[in-house]
Design an enzyme around this catalytic site. Structure first.
Site, PDB file in Angstrom:
ATOM      1  N   ARG A  34       0.815  -1.228   0.000  1.00  0.00           N
ATOM      2  CA  ARG A  34       0.000   0.000   0.000  1.00  0.00           C
ATOM      3  C   ARG A  34       0.849   1.279   0.000  1.00  0.00           C
ATOM      4  O   ARG A  34       0.453   2.300   0.555  1.00  0.00           O
ATOM      5  CB  ARG A  34      -0.955   0.033   1.209  1.00  0.00           C
ATOM      6  CG  ARG A  34      -2.027  -1.056   1.210  1.00  0.00           C
ATOM      7  CD  ARG A  34      -2.977  -0.898   0.031  1.00  0.00           C
ATOM      8  NE  ARG A  34      -4.192  -1.645   0.233  1.00  0.00           N
ATOM      9  CZ  ARG A  34      -4.371  -2.930  -0.090  1.00  0.00           C
ATOM     10  NH1 ARG A  34      -3.394  -3.608  -0.652  1.00  0.00           N
ATOM     11  NH2 ARG A  34      -5.524  -3.508   0.123  1.00  0.00           N
ATOM     12  N   SER A  66     -10.984  -0.873   2.643  1.00  0.00           N
ATOM     13  CA  SER A  66     -10.251  -0.928   3.923  1.00  0.00           C
ATOM     14  C   SER A  66      -9.918   0.482   4.382  1.00  0.00           C
ATOM     15  O   SER A  66      -9.293   1.236   3.626  1.00  0.00           O
ATOM     16  CB  SER A  66      -8.936  -1.683   3.758  1.00  0.00           C
ATOM     17  OG  SER A  66      -9.168  -2.997   3.347  1.00  0.00           O
ATOM     18  N   GLU A  72      -5.514   3.856   5.813  1.00  0.00           N
ATOM     19  CA  GLU A  72      -5.141   3.616   4.420  1.00  0.00           C
ATOM     20  C   GLU A  72      -5.755   4.711   3.541  1.00  0.00           C
ATOM     21  O   GLU A  72      -5.210   5.085   2.511  1.00  0.00           O
ATOM     22  CB  GLU A  72      -5.681   2.237   4.006  1.00  0.00           C
ATOM     23  CG  GLU A  72      -5.113   1.736   2.715  1.00  0.00           C
ATOM     24  CD  GLU A  72      -6.093   0.869   1.964  1.00  0.00           C
ATOM     25  OE1 GLU A  72      -7.071   1.417   1.432  1.00  0.00           O
ATOM     26  OE2 GLU A  72      -5.852  -0.343   1.913  1.00  0.00           O
TER      27      GLU A  72
HETATM   28  N1  EPU Z   1     -10.552 -10.732   9.871  1.00  0.00           N
HETATM   29  C1  EPU Z   1     -11.229 -10.772  11.074  1.00  0.00           C
HETATM   30  N2  EPU Z   1     -12.258  -9.899  11.248  1.00  0.00           N
HETATM   31  C2  EPU Z   1     -12.640  -9.028  10.294  1.00  0.00           C
HETATM   32  C3  EPU Z   1     -11.925  -8.981   9.082  1.00  0.00           C
HETATM   33  C4  EPU Z   1     -10.882  -9.843   8.887  1.00  0.00           C
HETATM   34  O1  EPU Z   1     -10.926 -11.563  11.939  1.00  0.00           O
HETATM   35  O2  EPU Z   1     -13.595  -8.296  10.530  1.00  0.00           O
HETATM   36  C5  EPU Z   1      -9.498 -11.710   9.634  1.00  0.00           C
HETATM   37  C6  EPU Z   1      -9.968 -12.709   8.571  1.00  0.00           C
HETATM   38  O3  EPU Z   1     -10.677 -13.761   9.127  1.00  0.00           O
HETATM   39  C7  EPU Z   1      -8.678 -13.164   7.937  1.00  0.00           C
HETATM   40  C8  EPU Z   1      -7.768 -11.960   8.098  1.00  0.00           C
HETATM   41  O4  EPU Z   1      -8.366 -11.110   9.073  1.00  0.00           O
HETATM   42  O5  EPU Z   1      -8.125 -14.246   8.598  1.00  0.00           O
HETATM   43  C9  EPU Z   1      -7.578 -11.229   6.783  1.00  0.00           C
HETATM   44  O6  EPU Z   1      -8.870 -10.823   6.309  1.00  0.00           O
HETATM   45  P1  EPU Z   1      -9.192 -10.664   4.746  1.00  0.00           P
HETATM   46  O7  EPU Z   1      -8.741 -11.858   4.024  1.00  0.00           O
HETATM   47  O8  EPU Z   1     -10.596 -10.217   4.624  1.00  0.00           O
HETATM   48  O9  EPU Z   1      -8.212  -9.539   4.289  1.00  0.00           O
HETATM   49  P2  EPU Z   1      -7.807  -8.179   4.985  1.00  0.00           P
HETATM   50  O10 EPU Z   1      -6.387  -8.285   5.411  1.00  0.00           O
HETATM   51  O11 EPU Z   1      -8.796  -7.796   6.001  1.00  0.00           O
HETATM   52  C10 EPU Z   1      -6.864  -7.195   2.759  1.00  0.00           C
HETATM   53  C11 EPU Z   1      -6.962  -5.926   1.993  1.00  0.00           C
HETATM   54  C12 EPU Z   1      -8.278  -5.882   1.216  1.00  0.00           C
HETATM   55  C13 EPU Z   1      -8.321  -7.068   0.273  1.00  0.00           C
HETATM   56  C14 EPU Z   1      -8.207  -8.337   1.109  1.00  0.00           C
HETATM   57  C15 EPU Z   1      -8.159  -9.580   0.264  1.00  0.00           C
HETATM   58  C16 EPU Z   1      -5.686  -4.341   3.317  1.00  0.00           C
HETATM   59  C17 EPU Z   1      -5.732  -3.144   4.193  1.00  0.00           C
HETATM   60  N3  EPU Z   1      -6.865  -4.792   2.907  1.00  0.00           N
HETATM   61  O12 EPU Z   1      -7.888  -7.176   3.741  1.00  0.00           O
HETATM   62  O13 EPU Z   1      -8.267  -4.719   0.430  1.00  0.00           O
HETATM   63  O14 EPU Z   1      -9.524  -7.086  -0.471  1.00  0.00           O
HETATM   64  O15 EPU Z   1      -6.969  -8.295   1.882  1.00  0.00           O
HETATM   65  O16 EPU Z   1      -6.906  -9.738  -0.297  1.00  0.00           O
HETATM   66  O17 EPU Z   1      -4.598  -4.839   3.006  1.00  0.00           O
HETATM   67  C18 EPU Z   1      -8.970  -2.448   0.296  1.00  0.00           C
HETATM   68  O18 EPU Z   1      -7.779  -2.156   0.315  1.00  0.00           O
HETATM   69  O19 EPU Z   1      -9.867  -1.580   0.211  1.00  0.00           O
HETATM   70  C19 EPU Z   1      -9.351  -3.848   0.432  1.00  0.00           C
HETATM   71  C20 EPU Z   1     -10.612  -4.225   0.564  1.00  0.00           C
END
Ligand code: EPU
Length: 337
Positions: free
Chosen positions: A164, A237, A333
């Site tokens: 990012r 995010s 972000e």
């Molecule tokens: N998780 C939780 N609670 C929540 C959300 C997530 O426990 O409310 C846990 C999930 O269970 C999982 C881990 O956190 O084990 C990661 O969650 P997820 O796969 O949804 O990905 P993220 O790290 O929350 C990132 C990006 C997203 C992207 C997803 C999928 C960032 C800041 N965000 O989210 O990007 O879609 O990975 O690759 O890196 C965006 O930037 O706007 C965005 C949506």
């Protein structure tokens, strides 16, 4: 140059707050962009280039010129049996561009399907999802360097891409991106290792995925989990997943064994901010018409707040509670203005 005065920014950013800008213009050519910048400089106005406003929160009136980037066009620069090079205008809609590539089976960007925003905004925060970051597929970026007052082509290496991050985010407002060159593959290495993608492909009985089946899986995952900014104000995010030291990780994992973390190197872990926020009890909470999304705690949604400051204050309360409980400082972000 068509200049509008004192306009509401509500239609121009996905949080849709009622903040205004003193001046506004839209540019469809490089020449119009230069003219707009020259106007701002000679009238001692600050300026801000806006794509589709899907990663920005206005917390007050913008005193200056908002320049809406509308330079579009997808041009094929080169094609070989193995790859294709494309030049794409900064104002092109990202999802439209990715679908165009998917339809042609040009691989690389399919995991980034349905991310809101424009092509020119993609390199700024090096958008990423489901194991892919856009910087991997960018060959170079054409931009206007407002410090040197000249057009520059910045190579992938010089863009300084990381999680990012890019030079465009570090040197805010110096480079105005007008087009991006992408290198896509006709024999792509498909990235299906992300758990949710694997699960959808499995459920659909797809053993030999294509660029299209991955794009469809990503579209399915995103539409079932993330709020559509056209229907519910949000900027994806709101926070980054923070990097912490191994020492802090070792302490936290003892206290919170279900903490979700990914090792980055011997001394650094990236932790799931969504998990931290959920563990602080925020998921699904709404206050002053601003909420932490019920299905993904990393997303802040606007249920009707008119002031961006209300959204900012909500995000601040989340940051403080995560800091108190885990000793981890979340970073936004989303760009705050
Ligand atoms: N998780 C939780 N609670 C929540 C959300 C997530 O426990 O409310 C846990 C999930 O269970 C999982 C881990 O956190 O084990 C990661 O969650 P997820 O796969 O949804 O990905 P993220 O790290 O929350 C990132 C990006 C997203 C992207 C997803 C999928 C960032 C800041 N965000 O989210 O990007 O879609 O990975 O690759 O890196 C965006 O930037 O706007 C965005 C949506």
């Amino acid at each position: 140059m068509k200049l509008q005065k004192n306009i509401s920014l509500q239609p121009y950013h996905s949080f849709a707050c009622e903040e205004s800008a003193t001046f506004y213009t839209a540019v469809q050519t490089k020449e119009a962009l230069i003219e707009a910048i020259a106007w701002a400089k000679s009238n001692l106005q600050s300026y801000l280039v806006l794509g589709s406003g899907s990663n920005i929160l206005f917390t007050k009136q913008y005193n200056g010129l908002v320049i809406k980037m509308e330079i579009t066009g997808i041009q094929k620069l080169q094609e070989s049996p193995s790859e294709v090079l494309l030049q794409v205008g900064a104002g092109e809609n990202w999802t439209h561009f990715v679908s165009y590539c998917v339809q042609k089976s040009w691989g690389g960007l399919e995991n980034l399907s349905l991310i809101p925003g424009t092509v020119g905004a993609a390199p700024i925060q090096n958008i990423g999802a489901y194991g892919v970051e856009v910087g991997e597929h960018i060959l170079s970026v054409d931009a206007y360097d407002t410090v040197q007052s000249e057009w520059v082509t910045i190579s992938q290496l010089d863009c300084g891409f990381s999680y990012r991050e890019s030079i465009f985010k570090k040197e805010v407002n110096r480079f105005i991106i007008c087009s991006v060159q992408f290198k896509l593959s006709k024999q792509p290495l498909l990235r299906t290792d992300y758990g949710a993608i694997k699960a959808v492909l499995h459920d659909r009985g797809i053993r030999n995925p294509s660029v299209e089946s991955i794009a469809n899986a990503v579209i399915f995952i995103r539409s079932s989990k993330l709020p559509d900014p056209k229907k519910l104000g949000n900027a994806g995010s709101f926070f980054k997943n923070p990097m912490i030291t191994k020492t802090l990780y070792d302490q936290l994992i003892l206290q919170f064994p279900s903490l979700i973390a990914y090792p980055i190197n011997d001394n650094t872990y990236k932790i799931a901010a969504g998990w931290l926020i959920e563990a602080c009890g925020w998921k699904g909470v709404t206050k002053d018409q601003v909420g932490c999304y019920k299905d993904q705690a990393l997303i802040i949604v606007n249920y009707g707040a008119t002031k961006g400051k209300t959204i900012f204050d909500f995000s601040e309360a989340i940051i403080q509670s995560v800091k108190v409980k885990f000793g981890v400082m979340l970073e936004r972000e989303v760009s705050i203005l």
